[in-house]
Structure formats: C-alpha cells, structure tokens
Motif scaffolding. Structure first.
Motif, PDB file in Angstrom:
ATOM      1  N   UNK A 137     -41.969 -27.554  30.748  1.00  0.00           N
ATOM      2  CA  UNK A 137     -42.193 -28.948  30.336  1.00  0.00           C
ATOM      3  C   UNK A 137     -41.831 -29.049  28.863  1.00  0.00           C
ATOM      4  N   UNK A 138     -41.501 -30.253  28.441  1.00  0.00           N
ATOM      5  CA  UNK A 138     -41.158 -30.402  27.021  1.00  0.00           C
ATOM      6  C   UNK A 138     -41.822 -31.650  26.448  1.00  0.00           C
ATOM      7  N   UNK A 139     -42.310 -31.536  25.235  1.00  0.00           N
ATOM      8  CA  UNK A 139     -42.866 -32.720  24.575  1.00  0.00           C
ATOM      9  C   UNK A 139     -41.702 -33.557  24.047  1.00  0.00           C
ATOM     10  N   UNK A 140     -41.965 -34.838  23.804  1.00  0.00           N
ATOM     11  CA  UNK A 140     -40.880 -35.721  23.348  1.00  0.00           C
ATOM     12  C   UNK A 140     -40.770 -35.767  21.841  1.00  0.00           C
ATOM     13  N   UNK A 141     -41.825 -35.298  21.174  1.00  0.00           N
ATOM     14  CA  UNK A 141     -41.773 -35.125  19.719  1.00  0.00           C
ATOM     15  C   UNK A 141     -42.682 -33.950  19.389  1.00  0.00           C
ATOM     16  N   UNK A 142     -42.647 -33.512  18.158  1.00  0.00           N
ATOM     17  CA  UNK A 142     -43.514 -32.402  17.773  1.00  0.00           C
ATOM     18  C   UNK A 142     -44.972 -32.846  17.865  1.00  0.00           C
ATOM     19  N   UNK A 143     -45.730 -32.201  18.723  1.00  0.00           N
ATOM     20  CA  UNK A 143     -47.107 -32.616  18.965  1.00  0.00           C
ATOM     21  C   UNK A 143     -48.127 -31.672  18.328  1.00  0.00           C
ATOM     22  N   UNK A 144     -47.723 -30.405  18.100  1.00  0.00           N
ATOM     23  CA  UNK A 144     -48.717 -29.422  17.672  1.00  0.00           C
ATOM     24  C   UNK A 144     -49.306 -28.740  18.892  1.00  0.00           C
ATOM     25  N   UNK A 145     -49.948 -27.624  18.674  1.00  0.00           N
ATOM     26  CA  UNK A 145     -50.339 -26.803  19.826  1.00  0.00           C
ATOM     27  C   UNK A 145     -51.426 -27.453  20.668  1.00  0.00           C
ATOM     28  N   UNK A 146     -52.229 -28.337  20.082  1.00  0.00           N
ATOM     29  CA  UNK A 146     -53.371 -28.885  20.814  1.00  0.00           C
ATOM     30  C   UNK A 146     -52.874 -29.873  21.882  1.00  0.00           C
ATOM     31  N   UNK A 147     -52.073 -30.837  21.473  1.00  0.00           N
ATOM     32  CA  UNK A 147     -51.566 -31.797  22.467  1.00  0.00           C
ATOM     33  C   UNK A 147     -50.548 -31.141  23.394  1.00  0.00           C
ATOM     34  N   UNK A 148     -49.882 -30.078  22.925  1.00  0.00           N
ATOM     35  CA  UNK A 148     -48.942 -29.362  23.799  1.00  0.00           C
ATOM     36  C   UNK A 148     -49.694 -28.649  24.918  1.00  0.00           C
ATOM     37  N   UNK A 149     -50.790 -27.990  24.577  1.00  0.00           N
ATOM     38  CA  UNK A 149     -51.616 -27.369  25.620  1.00  0.00           C
ATOM     39  C   UNK A 149     -52.122 -28.427  26.598  1.00  0.00           C
ATOM     40  N   UNK A 150     -52.499 -29.588  26.045  1.00  0.00           N
ATOM     41  CA  UNK A 150     -53.024 -30.657  26.914  1.00  0.00           C
ATOM     42  C   UNK A 150     -51.973 -31.140  27.903  1.00  0.00           C
ATOM     43  N   UNK A 151     -50.724 -31.223  27.454  1.00  0.00           N
ATOM     44  CA  UNK A 151     -49.656 -31.651  28.357  1.00  0.00           C
ATOM     45  C   UNK A 151     -49.541 -30.684  29.527  1.00  0.00           C
ATOM     46  N   UNK A 152     -49.616 -29.395  29.234  1.00  0.00           N
ATOM     47  CA  UNK A 152     -49.578 -28.382  30.294  1.00  0.00           C
ATOM     48  C   UNK A 152     -50.782 -28.507  31.212  1.00  0.00           C
ATOM     49  N   UNK A 153     -51.956 -28.698  30.615  1.00  0.00           N
ATOM     50  CA  UNK A 153     -53.190 -28.782  31.407  1.00  0.00           C
ATOM     51  C   UNK A 153     -53.152 -29.991  32.334  1.00  0.00           C
ATOM     52  N   UNK A 154     -52.563 -31.095  31.863  1.00  0.00           N
ATOM     53  CA  UNK A 154     -52.512 -32.312  32.678  1.00  0.00           C
ATOM     54  C   UNK A 154     -51.607 -32.122  33.896  1.00  0.00           C
ATOM     55  N   UNK A 155     -50.609 -31.256  33.765  1.00  0.00           N
ATOM     56  CA  UNK A 155     -49.681 -31.027  34.877  1.00  0.00           C
ATOM     57  C   UNK A 155     -50.171 -29.928  35.815  1.00  0.00           C
ATOM     58  N   UNK A 156     -51.160 -29.163  35.380  1.00  0.00           N
ATOM     59  CA  UNK A 156     -51.567 -27.965  36.119  1.00  0.00           C
ATOM     60  C   UNK A 156     -52.172 -28.305  37.480  1.00  0.00           C
ATOM     61  N   UNK A 157     -51.895 -27.441  38.453  1.00  0.00           N
ATOM     62  CA  UNK A 157     -52.431 -27.642  39.797  1.00  0.00           C
ATOM     63  C   UNK A 157     -53.418 -26.549  40.189  1.00  0.00           C
ATOM     64  N   UNK A 158     -53.468 -25.471  39.455  1.00  0.00           N
ATOM     65  CA  UNK A 158     -54.364 -24.359  39.788  1.00  0.00           C
ATOM     66  C   UNK A 158     -55.821 -24.761  39.677  1.00  0.00           C
ATOM     67  N   UNK A 159     -56.692 -23.989  40.323  1.00  0.00           N
ATOM     68  CA  UNK A 159     -58.128 -24.286  40.228  1.00  0.00           C
ATOM     69  C   UNK A 159     -58.648 -23.974  38.823  1.00  0.00           C
ATOM     70  N   UNK A 160     -58.032 -22.987  38.206  1.00  0.00           N
ATOM     71  CA  UNK A 160     -58.407 -22.591  36.838  1.00  0.00           C
ATOM     72  C   UNK A 160     -57.185 -22.795  35.962  1.00  0.00           C
ATOM     73  N   UNK A 161     -57.392 -23.094  34.677  1.00  0.00           N
ATOM     74  CA  UNK A 161     -56.251 -23.043  33.757  1.00  0.00           C
ATOM     75  C   UNK A 161     -56.494 -21.940  32.738  1.00  0.00           C
ATOM     76  N   UNK A 162     -55.455 -21.177  32.518  1.00  0.00           N
ATOM     77  CA  UNK A 162     -55.535 -20.051  31.584  1.00  0.00           C
ATOM     78  C   UNK A 162     -54.490 -20.279  30.500  1.00  0.00           C
TER      79      UNK A 162
END
Ligand code: UDP
Ligand code: MN
Length: 425
Positions: free
Chosen positions: A208-233
């Motif tokens: 996945x790619x952010x559309x602008x520089x977001x920083x690690x916090x919002x970047x992790x959130x983008x991944x978490x929002x797309x995640x389908x696993x029961x746990x996120x690591x």
C-alpha cells in the motif's frame, strides 16, 4: 609452455565451478536469494544437515487443565536448515568489515551500513538466544492468525526484503494472514516497480502507499485499516524475526484479547550486522519527565522465578508489537494528530492500561532491529517530536503533564492546535 596452459585451464575451470556451485559465494546463492521459497535449500554445510538433537524433538501435544490443547510450534526442519548455513553474516555473526566498507556513503541513506546489508543473504540464519525454557514450551494449537504490518519510508532494499523473508521463513504459514508493506511516500526507485515485481512471487505480501508523507503513525494506521487478520503485528522495515517468534505472542492474545504483546527486541549492529541481545537482562520500558524512553531494571519483587515467563511492561518501545485487531480499534487506534515519529508508543501504552487491557513483554519471542547510527530522513516541519510529546502528555497525563513542563519549559509554548478534541470521556 603447454603444461602451463593446461594448469591455467584447469585453474579457470575450477574457478568457474566454484563460482557456480559453492554455497553462499557462488552465483547459485544469488539465484537462491532471488527465488524465494520455503523448500529445503542448498546452503548446507559440507557434510550434510546436522543430525537431529534430543532437545530438538517434537514435544507431544498436551491438553491443559483449562481444556486448551497445546502443541509444539517449532519448525525443526527449518531450524536444522538454518543451523547448517554458513557464510557472511550467517548465524547472526558480525560481517568482517574493512575500512573501505565503513565510508560515510554506506550510512547516508539509511543510517546503517547498507553495503554490509547487501552482502548478507536475505535468508540469513540467526543464533537461537532464547532462554532454555523457551525451547520446551507448548502454545495453543488454535491460535488467531495475524496481518504483519511494515511501514517504510525510503528503506534500503536488502534490509526491507530481509525483514519480509525472515517473517515468512520463521512463521507457521497458517498464522500469517498477509504481510502489508505500507510505503510512506518514499522516493527511492527500488521501492516502486522493482519492489512490486519482486513481491509478485510472494502472494501473501501486499503493498500500500500513502498519497503524501504521513509519518510512521498514520502509515501504520493505513496498514491496520486494510488488515484482515484477527491480530495485527507491527514491525519496523529493518527487522529480523528469530526462531518461533510468533506463537508466543499470539498465544497471550488468545488467552486475553486485551493484551498487547511485544517481542524482546534484539540489536542488529548498524556497522557489521552482528545479532545480539540488548545490554542488560530483565529490563522493561519506562520514561522520565522529559519523556525520554528508557529501559530500566525490573524491580526484584516483580521478577519471575522463570525468566522465560511474560512480564508486564508499563510502556512499549514502539515499533514492534501485536494486538488483537478489534481491540486496537476499540482503543481508538493511534491519535492521527501525531506527526512523523515518536510519542505514539506512550499513547498506545497509556490507553491499553487505562482501558482495562494490559501490556506484556514476551521473552520467548525475539526479533532483531537495526538501531540506526543517525536518522537519515527529513522530518517535515522540524519539531514534530516535541509537539507529539506535548500532545500525549496533555491528553493522557492530566496533572502529571506539569512535571513534563517543569523539565521541558519550552513545551508550554508549542502550538496546542488540535489538542483538545482527542480527550476521551
Ligand atoms: N517510517 C515511516 N515514515 C516516517 C518515518 C519512519 O513510515 O516518516 C517507518 C520506518 O521506515 C520504520 C518505522 O517507521 O519502518 C519506524 O521508524 P524508524 O525505524 O526510523 O524509527 P526508530 O526505530 O529509529 O525509532
Ligand atoms: Mn527502526
């Protein structure tokens, strides 16, 4: 003259054969690194795969008093293959550095020596430095699966790929729902088409790619929002997962879904890539009134008789942890007002403890992390860390924020824009 030619020919022949077939130095090893799979590989020590040792026998599954069936999650076959590997950086050994390897240029883009990283196998082996008791442990047969989320900004090619390889090589496949690489607006060419091409052979890996520089916090959130696993690591983009790292984490979440768990973070040396524990045993996360993160000794009264047991941790280091996906969102995820880097480890730690969850460090789960020599990337706007720390202190520390202001008077005058609305009722 003729004899000399013959010798020369023989020598050249031998050289070509060595180049082609010698493990770790030969062309074959390059090929092997590119074609990733989990099948037995060709990097065996001459003399073959070491025989199975008594302490490496699969332990029988058991049903506990709680009715939970527990099993031995070790992949002994993979462990033996790893034990047989040799060559540069194998077994987590330091790479033999020359002076020319240590020029500034080697560190400039990543804050660690990328020349060395590039010369170590993407599938390199690591030393099993877990406590002896970890080798005997059984974990629930039925564990939740996990999405692995790896944010990156201009990460080096080999350090990013080694992170992914180590995760896929050392995790039971059925526990990995997917690996999500989240690109925080990198501008390095190797992270564009070449990365996408490379990952085509790894069907579980998504980019996945952010559309602008977001920083690690919002970047992790983008991944978490797309995640389908029961746990996120979450992992950093320059890590190496060690033997059987995942089941001990997931097992604690299976027992209590409100537990956030962190592996022990080992040190991958930024010069020579040697793999070792952090200095000092029995330490855990803490912070001072300047909001500096530090590790301090676990008070003796809280130390366990068995050092392989999980222990409670007040605050996490930040980059490496696993959390039940739904619980992460019940906690509100991260505060999206935190910029670029830092402070988020306190925010998530405070929330989990204040909202009826808990946080633990898991000694039997070990993951290496490259601690950089210096920060290689630009922080847009300059002082984001101070703003983040002020924001976290004001939102979550109530009257204790005053202690922070006493040590950091300059924080009082930072813009408090957007600060209040995050306060939870
Ligand atoms: N990162 C990111 N965007 C940024 C800064 C960092 O995605 O603006 C990523 C980085 O690639 C790494 C993780 O966030 O995977 C943590 O950052 P870093 O390793 O620099 O932090 P450190 O480990 O030095 O605290
Ligand atoms: Mn990092």
């Amino acid at each position: 003259m003729r004899r000399k030619e013959k010798r020369l020919l023989q020598f050249a022949g031998l050289l070509i054969a060595a180049l082609l077939f010698l493990p770790n130095v030969g062309l074959w090893s390059l090929y092997r690194d590119r074609v990733f799979d989990n099948s037995p590989d060709t990097m065996d020590r001459p003399g073959g795969i070491p025989p199975i040792q008594l302490n490496q026998m699969r332990k029988v599954a058991q049903v506990g008093l709680d009715g939970v069936r527990r099993t031995d999650w070790h992949d002994y076959e993979a462990m033996r293959r790893d034990a047989a590997r040799f060559g540069n950086g194998e077994q987590g050994k330091p790479f033999p550095l020359t002076e020319t390897d240590q020029v500034d240029q080697a560190y400039r883009e990543n804050g660690f020596n990328i020349y060395v990283s590039d010369r170590i196998s993407l599938n390199r082996s690591l030393p099993d430095i877990r406590h002896e008791n970890c080798k005997q442990k059984l974990y629930a047969e039925k564990l939740p699966n996990t999405s692995i989320i790896i944010p990156f900004h201009n990460e080096g090619w080999s350090s990013l790929l080694r992170t992914v390889h180590s995760v896929l090589n050392r995790s039971p496949p059925q526990l990995i729902a997917e690996v999500i690489l989240v690109d925080d607006f990198s501008d390095k060419e190797h992270l564009k088409v070449p990365l996408e091409e490379y990952m085509k052979r790894m069907p579980k890996v998504h980019i996945l790619r952010t559309k602008k520089r977001e920083g690690l916090i919002r970047t992790r959130l983008l991944g978490a929002a797309a995640a389908k696993g029961e746990v996120i690591t979450f992992l950093d983009s320059h890590c190496e997962a060690n033997v059987n790292w995942l089941p001990p984490l997931l097992d604690r979440i299976a027992q209590n879904r409100k537990t956030i768990v962190c592996p022990m973070i080992d040190v991958i040396d930024h010069d020579n890539f040697g793999y070792d524990t952090q200095a000092g045993d029995a330490m855990r996360g803490a912070f001072d009134w300047e909001m500096y993160y530090k590790r301090i000794p676990i008070p003796p009264e809280l130390q366990r008789d068995d050092p392989s047991q999980p222990f409670e941790s007040p605050v996490m280091a930040g980059g490496l942890f696993a959390v039940d996906r739904k619980w992460f969102w019940e906690l509100g995820g991260y505060d999206t007002g935190l910029e670029i880097w830092g402070g988020e480890q306190y925010e998530i730690s405070f929330k989990v403890w204040m909202c009826g969850g808990r946080m633990e460090d898991i000694p039997c789960s070990r993951v290496g992390h490259i601690y950089r020599k210096y920060v290689p990337y630009k922080v847009p706007g300059g002082i984001s860390l101070a703003k983040n720390l002020k924001r976290v202190a004001e939102v979550w520390m109530d009257e204790y924020a005053e202690y922070v202001y006493q040590r950091r008077p300059e924080y009082r005058h930072l813009s408090a824009r957007n600060m209040a609305e995050r306060r939870r009722s």
